[in-house]
Write a protein that holds these residues in place. Structure first.
Motif, PDB file in Angstrom:
ATOM      1  N   PHE A   2       9.096   9.403  17.677  1.00 48.01           N
ATOM      2  CA  PHE A   2       8.278   9.796  16.523  1.00 48.01           C
ATOM      3  C   PHE A   2       7.418  11.008  16.857  1.00 48.01           C
ATOM      4  N   THR A   3       6.879  11.040  18.081  1.00 48.99           N
ATOM      5  CA  THR A   3       6.070  12.199  18.459  1.00 48.99           C
ATOM      6  C   THR A   3       6.927  13.450  18.472  1.00 48.99           C
ATOM      7  N   GLY A   4       8.176  13.303  18.928  1.00 49.52           N
ATOM      8  CA  GLY A   4       9.091  14.442  18.921  1.00 49.52           C
ATOM      9  C   GLY A   4       9.345  14.945  17.512  1.00 49.52           C
ATOM     10  N   LEU A   5       9.595  14.011  16.595  1.00 48.69           N
ATOM     11  CA  LEU A   5       9.808  14.415  15.206  1.00 48.69           C
ATOM     12  C   LEU A   5       8.551  15.083  14.649  1.00 48.69           C
ATOM     13  N   ALA A   6       7.387  14.531  15.015  1.00 45.43           N
ATOM     14  CA  ALA A   6       6.130  15.109  14.540  1.00 45.43           C
ATOM     15  C   ALA A   6       5.992  16.537  15.045  1.00 45.43           C
ATOM     16  N   ASN A   7       6.306  16.738  16.323  1.00 37.85           N
ATOM     17  CA  ASN A   7       6.191  18.066  16.900  1.00 37.85           C
ATOM     18  C   ASN A   7       7.088  19.071  16.195  1.00 37.85           C
ATOM     19  N   TRP A   8       8.307  18.641  15.953  1.00 33.05           N
ATOM     20  CA  TRP A   8       9.244  19.536  15.299  1.00 33.05           C
ATOM     21  C   TRP A   8       8.826  19.824  13.864  1.00 33.05           C
ATOM     22  N   MET A   9       8.537  18.740  13.128  1.00 30.78           N
ATOM     23  CA  MET A   9       8.486  18.880  11.678  1.00 30.78           C
ATOM     24  C   MET A   9       7.107  19.144  11.096  1.00 30.78           C
ATOM     25  N   ILE A  10       6.048  18.627  11.712  1.00 31.96           N
ATOM     26  CA  ILE A  10       4.741  18.782  11.057  1.00 31.96           C
ATOM     27  C   ILE A  10       4.369  20.256  10.877  1.00 31.96           C
ATOM     28  N   PRO A  11       4.466  21.090  11.932  1.00 33.13           N
ATOM     29  CA  PRO A  11       4.136  22.497  11.686  1.00 33.13           C
ATOM     30  C   PRO A  11       5.034  23.119  10.605  1.00 33.13           C
ATOM     31  N   LEU A  12       6.308  22.739  10.587  1.00 33.59           N
ATOM     32  CA  LEU A  12       7.194  23.295   9.563  1.00 33.59           C
ATOM     33  C   LEU A  12       6.817  22.795   8.175  1.00 33.59           C
ATOM     34  N   GLN A  13       6.398  21.533   8.107  1.00 33.88           N
ATOM     35  CA  GLN A  13       6.118  20.971   6.789  1.00 33.88           C
ATOM     36  C   GLN A  13       4.784  21.419   6.221  1.00 33.88           C
ATOM     37  N   ILE A  14       3.873  21.849   7.088  1.00 37.06           N
ATOM     38  CA  ILE A  14       2.571  22.289   6.562  1.00 37.06           C
ATOM     39  C   ILE A  14       2.404  23.801   6.673  1.00 37.06           C
ATOM     40  N   GLY A  15       3.432  24.476   7.152  1.00 36.58           N
ATOM     41  CA  GLY A  15       3.353  25.929   7.211  1.00 36.58           C
ATOM     42  C   GLY A  15       2.452  26.447   8.311  1.00 36.58           C
ATOM     43  N   ALA A  16       2.476  25.794   9.477  1.00 38.37           N
ATOM     44  CA  ALA A  16       1.627  26.229  10.599  1.00 38.37           C
ATOM     45  C   ALA A  16       2.483  26.980  11.616  1.00 38.37           C
TER      46      ALA A  16
END
Lengths: 371, 57, 286, 547
Positions: free
Chosen positions: D105-119
């Protein structure tokens, strides 16, 4: 394919529930009022879950089938509907309240240990149960009696494989029996499904529970809390008998206990001690130190040809009476009586080629225990 | 004040009207909501403890 | 939100070296505890961790001084530090929780009170009383006596509260660009921190040599040392942090409106202070 | 209600922004080969590291489970001794919880959170890499305990005192220290995620505009920061009891073994939500995509997640219904536990209502997400049954519990992770995963999972305790089926690896918006996502959740 699976699943479940008692697929109804209450709660909540499941999965699989993209379904545009959301919050709450009320009543009943006719102390030990009938001077250990040859697959397995003991707990029916539960070492859990009693035994603390058995019979259970290597090998057998039969049994046990107590003061022969010691060794010691005293180092040292043990009698007795703190070796001071300790010490010093010729007398052990 | 509590209670059961939520998120200060949420939570826990104690008799 | 100036460092050796250093320290500690050797390995780990931290912070300070950080980066640090302190709070909450549980439930039960008072059957001679001078099993020696809160502990409380005030004065001075004042008050804070540690050391000496309060002295000794011990470790770390900040003040780092390194250490110090107040009340007074 | 909007990207200039970003970074001359992975600060590379690590650990933990299932294939002791059996059950649990599910889950968070919030990246990139590299260190140490004298941890993943203190093997000290390192990793990772979500959103993106995966991770990260330190505290007490003679968990000195359980489960119950909340987020992204329809209740999903997180702090002692809690405590924890069914129900109803009158297609991510909904709900039902305290006296510590939490964690958490991997693989690699193989993986998995875990319900109800190396003869049939299912499930996971490897190496090319109904911000950057994205913050134009 999915919908087939979807129908198969609840069908299997329902079939399983109906066939439960015949096949041993479901929780036993048991032989106490409380076990029946619990079974009732269990089945009620089960059917509630099945109903909700059918509804939810029904809508879901209908949607999956009906609104397939491949069949040209166009997505509707709707979202958020406050009254629907309130409804699907409120209805589950009501169902839950409906469940909580009978559950609370049953729980209160289970916790009411007052006005018991008999108090039995249940003590968990690695890896056996000890039962003490408080105020009656009757106490004994209950060890698994399934031979290791069966476990190893070297002998045919019996009907009650792993669920049989040398001395069952004998209880009268139709009487309220209070259990006081504790442990001498780690946490165990005393569980007999038919009695619906499962209670952890916490070292240093006492938990209470009670049972009133409606039907005579033999009820089997197991330790339910991981308690070390032989966790899987400390079964429980309860022998529920008619009240008068119980009184006779209790009187016999008292008599035997008195006999044993008298044995402390007399002089014992080597042969006598060896004969008395062997079953004690098999029941108590062999699960760690192994059948021929070869041990299982490093956790469990060998007893056969153990130079320190043979050279130093006092050290040997001290290990058994007081245990070795910080290891799996418990103190047997209160678990075994002086005769048993003397016999098992004698046995380990003379079996397997030790041949020290020491015949340790129960009286000397009794002295050490008092110290 | 009442509006904040109303929002927090609505959040507690997961239901909130769209317009009301827009209103809430228009206000830039979350502190009021946080304080109210903590208080409501405490009250909720206390009620639960109370119910348990009454039920236990 | 910023206009695309968020600084993303390229690559860095410090994360992986730091984790290896932590691993070395833990292996060393384990070998020391279990086999009573390996102290050198543990020391190597500790030194490496300190070294890596020093180098890592040096990079951060350089980047900060180089103007690479914008206000958004500043907020990232604030969130990071804030949540880190929250995690520290929960760490202490575990120990306070243990203390409350033992005092409210376990000991009364062992002494025969409350819903599980039947447990007293196992400990016929035990009397429930806090502070617990005679543990249930007579073979466990309890403390001979406990500290009066109104002597050294009170002095320590005053020291820490005072240090919080001096630190705040230093912070205000920095905001007004009064460098010398800031330096002096900060130095005073560091000094007070050192005094606290010394007094705590004296108290531990007394505990072991005259009061019979040891780690083995039943649950009183256990809770006393785990709470004051971990707090003491935090004071030591806090003092070191403040000392580093003092050096940076002397070097002329920090501007009047951009000095999160200073503020973060203030937050940390105040947190340590608050924990002590809780400790003073629940470990010493009540 | 929102006006009808055609599927359209919230921002138009992102592609160019990303391309600019690549050009910008050309001069950074990043290290090549292995050093690139060791020293990286890039959220995508660190995300990949996490995912690869967790996949390896998933197989190691799986092998431990298969050792257990092999021994339980039939009654009697055939392959391993009880001592080793206990180490296997313990290690299986520890590895799966701390080294497979959480890092995935942390891996998915790392990959996707910046992409999903535009960071442009995570808020604290170096700390991010530190969090990752602590994990291999921690779990190398943990696995090494198996080779130490006296063996590895043998007291179950819940390590109840005093079995885990006074009666534990010497390696327990190393186990504790390894867990400390893993805990530091989790806390720092969670702090980073919170800081990223709160501080790094694209201009214009409000909290209620965030994708649900971001929301669920925000709440998960909060839970992690709140409870991992409590775990650190309780294992520190264990360490003291073992090595320094304290008596936290020993009544002789005034302590209480049950204190351990209170502290452990105060951590442990939020921990199980840590393993399921991000799964809710993933499923809430996938179902609307493949139903081509907005999530029915975005806001109520957010509230329900928060409510579950809140309740998770109030229910810990439902794991302890038979330790002898006072009656009022028993009732309190029963009521609070039952309440969890309400927000969980809200979630399930939301997913189902989203499907209703959608336009549904069954790509591999959707298959896993749908299986998640059904099988997780079954796990939820058995959870509700377990919440009824009197009934729990019969269920507790039996295979019924084992069935329950495996239904929640395998077709729950792990299926959601697999769904997420299939969903985002086009974004990571630029290729679609092999459709046929992925379907094969799905059907094998779903058969394997149910074959393994469904009979466990019956075994438990019929009276089989958990964590026993040998069992009475009436449980033989259930165990036989479970063992066959487990091996089938385990082997079919090799297909998963094959699909991933093939997908990394090639396959059908994916466009930026790889799935027709996908709407979140990550689908506006090219596939594969360039190493650096959103270096110039995109302006988030509109919300498709709110107004």
């Amino acid at each position: 394919m999915r919908s087939l699976w979807q129908w198969l699943l609840p069908t299997c479940v329902i079939a399983g529930a109906n066939q439960a008692q015949a096949n041993g697929w479901n929780m036993p109804v048991g032989v106490t009022d409380i076990s029946r209450d619990i079974y009732g709660l269990h089945m009620t909540i089960f059917w509630v879950c099945v109903a909700i499941g059918l509804l939810v999965f029904g809508v879901m699989f209908y949607s999956l089938f009906r609104y397939r993209h491949s069949k040209g379904a166009k997505a509707a545009e709707f979202h958020e509907h406050t009254s629907v959301e309130v409804l699907w919050t409120a209805i589950p709450v009501l169902i839950l309240v409906g469940m909580a009320v009978p559950a609370t009543a049953t729980l209160k009943n289970m916790y009411d240990t007052s006005e018991a006719d008999l108090d039995v102390m249940i003590i968990g030990q690695q890896w056996r149960w000890r039962y003490e009938y408080l105020g009656e001077d009757v106490a004994f250990n209950s060890n698994m009696s399934t031979p290791w040859e069966q476990i190893r697959g070297e002998a045919a397995r019996g009907e009650h494989y792993l669920l049989e003991v040398d001395e069952p707990l004998v209880l009268p029916i139709n009487r309220k029996i209070r259990f006081l539960m504790t442990s001498d070492d780690v946490i165990h859990s005393w569980w007999v499904p038919d009695l619906a009693v499962k209670q952890d035994t916490i070292p240093g603390f006492i938990n209470e529970n009670w049972v009133q058995i409606n039907e005579p019979g033999i009820y089997r259970g197991q330790c339910a809390e991981l308690c070390g290597v032989n966790h899987g090998f400390m079964p429980i057998v309860v022998h529920a008998v008619e009240e008068d039969e119980f009184e006779i049994w209790l009187a016999e046990r008292k008599e035997a206990a008195e006999q044993e107590a008298m044995g402390v003061d007399r002089e014992w022969e080597l042969d006598e001690l060896m004969a008395r010691g062997e079953p004690v060794y098999r029941a108590i010691c062999a699960s760690c130190h192994q059948a021929e005293g070869q041990g299982a180092p490093p956790a469990f040292p060998a007893l056969a040809n153990n130079a320190q043990l043979i050279d130093d009698l006092d050290w040997h007795i001290d290990r058994i009476v007081n245990g070795v703190s910080g290891t799996a070796m418990p103190a047997f001071r209160s678990t075994l009586n002086p005769v048993e300790i003397a016999a098992v010490v004698t046995y380990t010093r003379n079996a397997w080629g030790g041949d020290t010729g020491d015949a340790v007398q129960p009286a000397s052990i009794a002295e050490k225990i008092v110290q | 004040m009442w509006s904040i509590i109303q929002s927090v209670l609505a959040a507690l059961i997961g239901v909130q009207k769209d317009r009301k939520r827009q209103q809430d998120f228009a206000s830039e200060k979350p502190l009021g909501f946080i304080v109210a949420a903590i208080l409501v939570t405490l009250i909720f826990v206390l009620i639960l403890i109370l119910v348990a104690n009454i039920a236990a008799g | 939100m910023s206009g695309g100036s968020y600084y993303v460092p390229t690559t860095s050796w410090w994360p992986i070296l730091g984790s290896l250093a932590l691993g070395v320290m833990m292996v060393g500690a384990g070998v020391k505890l279990v086999y009573d050797t390996g102290a050198l390995l543990m020391l190597l780990g500790v030194v490496s961790i300190i070294g890596v931290m020093g180098l890592w912070f040096r990079d951060v300070v350089r980047e900060s001084m180089g103007g690479l950080y914008d206000s958004q980066m500043d907020r990232s640090f604030r969130w990071g530090m804030g949540w880190f302190i929250f995690s520290e709070l929960m760490f202490f909450a575990a120990f306070f929780g243990a203390l409350f549980y033992v005092r409210t439930f376990a000991i009364p039960w062992l002494g025969g009170e409350g819903e599980k008072g039947v447990s007293a059957l196992l400990w016929p001679d035990f009397v429930a009383h806090w502070p617990l001078l005679s543990p249930p099993d007579a073979s466990v020696l309890g403390p001979d006596q406990v500290f009066s809160p109104w002597q050294l502990p009170l002095v320590n409380t005053l020291i820490l509260v005072t240090s919080s005030i001096t630190l705040t004065v230093a912070h205000e001075a920095l905001k007004l660009d009064e460098r010398i004042t800031c330096r002096n008050w900060l130095a005073g804070t560091v000094l007070l921190g050192c005094c606290f540690i010394i007094i705590q050391g004296v108290e531990y000496y007394e505990a072991y040599n005259h009061y019979g309060i040891t780690l083995e002295a039943g649950i009183f000794g256990a809770t006393f040392f785990i709470l004051t011990g971990f707090h003491g470790v935090h004071v030591i770390i806090g003092t070191i942090i403040l000392a580093c900040i003092l050096v940076r003040i002397c070097k002329g780092h920090f501007s009047t409106d951009h000095h999160f390194g200073f503020e973060a250490s203030c937050w940390y110090w105040h947190f340590v202070d608050v924990v002590w107040v809780g400790l003073f009340i629940f470990v010493y007074v009540l | 209600m929102a006006p009808k909007l055609p599927p359209q990207h919230p921002l138009q200039h992102s592609t160019t922004a990303a391309a600019d970003g690549q050009a910008d970074h050309a001069h950074h001359a990043s290290p090549k080969g292995i050093m690139r992975w060791l020293l990286t600060t890039n959220h995508k590379e660190i995300g990949s590291l996490y995912l690869i690590f967790s996949l390896i650990m998933f197989f190691i933990g799986g092998i431990f489970a298969l050792v257990v299932r092999a021994e339980l294939f039939q009654p009697g002791l055939q392959l391993i001794e009880p001592e080793f059996f206990n180490q296997m059950t313990t290690m299986h649990g520890l590895i799966m919880v701390f080294a497979a599910v959480m890092p995935a889950f942390t891996g998915l968070a790392n990959w996707m959170i910046p992409l999903q919030i535009g960071a442009p990246d995570m808020a604290l990139p170096r700390l991010n890499n530190f969090s990752f590299w602590l994990l291999p260190v921690a779990f190398t140490l943990l696995l090494s305990t198996l080779f130490m004298p006296g063996g590895g941890p043998n007291f179950g993943w819940t390590f109840y005192a005093p079995l885990s203190t006074t009666y534990a093997p010497p390696s327990t000290t190393f186990f504790i220290l390894a867990l400390h390192i893993a805990g530091v990793s989790s806390i720092l990772g969670a702090i980073n995620i919170v800081a990223t979500i709160l501080n790094m959103r694209a201009p214009g993106m409000r909290m209620m505009d965030m994708p649900l995966f971001v929301w669920t991770w925000l709440i998960t990260a909060f839970l992690l920061i709140a409870v991992m330190p409590v775990l650190a505290g309780v294992i520190t007490m264990m360490l003291m009891d073992i090595n320094f003679g304290t008596s936290f968990f020993d009544a002789a000195g005034g302590g209480d073994p049950v204190l351990f359980q209170h502290l452990f489960w105060f951590f442990g119950h939020p921990e199980v939500y840590i393993m399921i909340l991000p799964a809710f987020g993933i499923v809430s992204a996938i179902i609307p995509t493949f139903a081509r329809k907005r999530l029915f209740g975005y806001a109520s999903m957010v509230y329900a997640t928060a409510a579950i997180a809140l309740l998770s702090f109030l229910v810990w002692a439902h794991h302890m219904f038979v330790v002898g809690l006072p009656l009022a405590a028993e009732l309190f924890f029963m009521y609070s536990t039952m309440l969890i069914a309400v927000p969980t129900g809200v979630k399930v109803f939301n997913w189902v209502t989203t499907l209703f009158r959608g336009s549904i297609s069954f790509e591999p991510p959707m298959l896993f997400a749908l299986a998640f909904v059904v099988l997780f709900t079954i796990g939820g039902f058995s959870g509700l049954m377990l919440a009824i305290a009197p009934a729990d006296f019969q269920y507790h510590d039996t295979y019924f519990v084992v069935a329950h939490f495996h239904y929640v964690l395998v077709p729950g958490a792990i299926f959601a992770i697999m769904a997420g991997v299939y969903y985002w693989l086009p974004k990571w690699t630029g290729h679609y995963p092999h459709e046929r193989l992925a379907q094969c993986h799905f059907w094998c998995s779903i058969v394997g999972v149910n074959l393994t875990f469904f009979p466990m319900h019956f075994a438990g109800l019929a009276g089989m305790p958990r964590r026993i190396p040998d069992y009475a003869l009436q449980f033989a049939d259930f165990n036989l089926v479970s063992s066959i299912g487990a091996f089938f499930f385990g082997i079919s996971q090799l297909i998963f690896v094959l699909v991933i490897v093939l997908c990394v190496r090639g396959g059908r090319k994916a466009p930026a918006q790889a799935w027709e109904g996908a709407e979140d911000l990550e689908w506006s950057v090219p596939s594969p996502a360039p190493l650096h994205t959103f270096e110039t913050p995109p302006v988030f134009h509109r919300s498709h959740h709110g107004d």
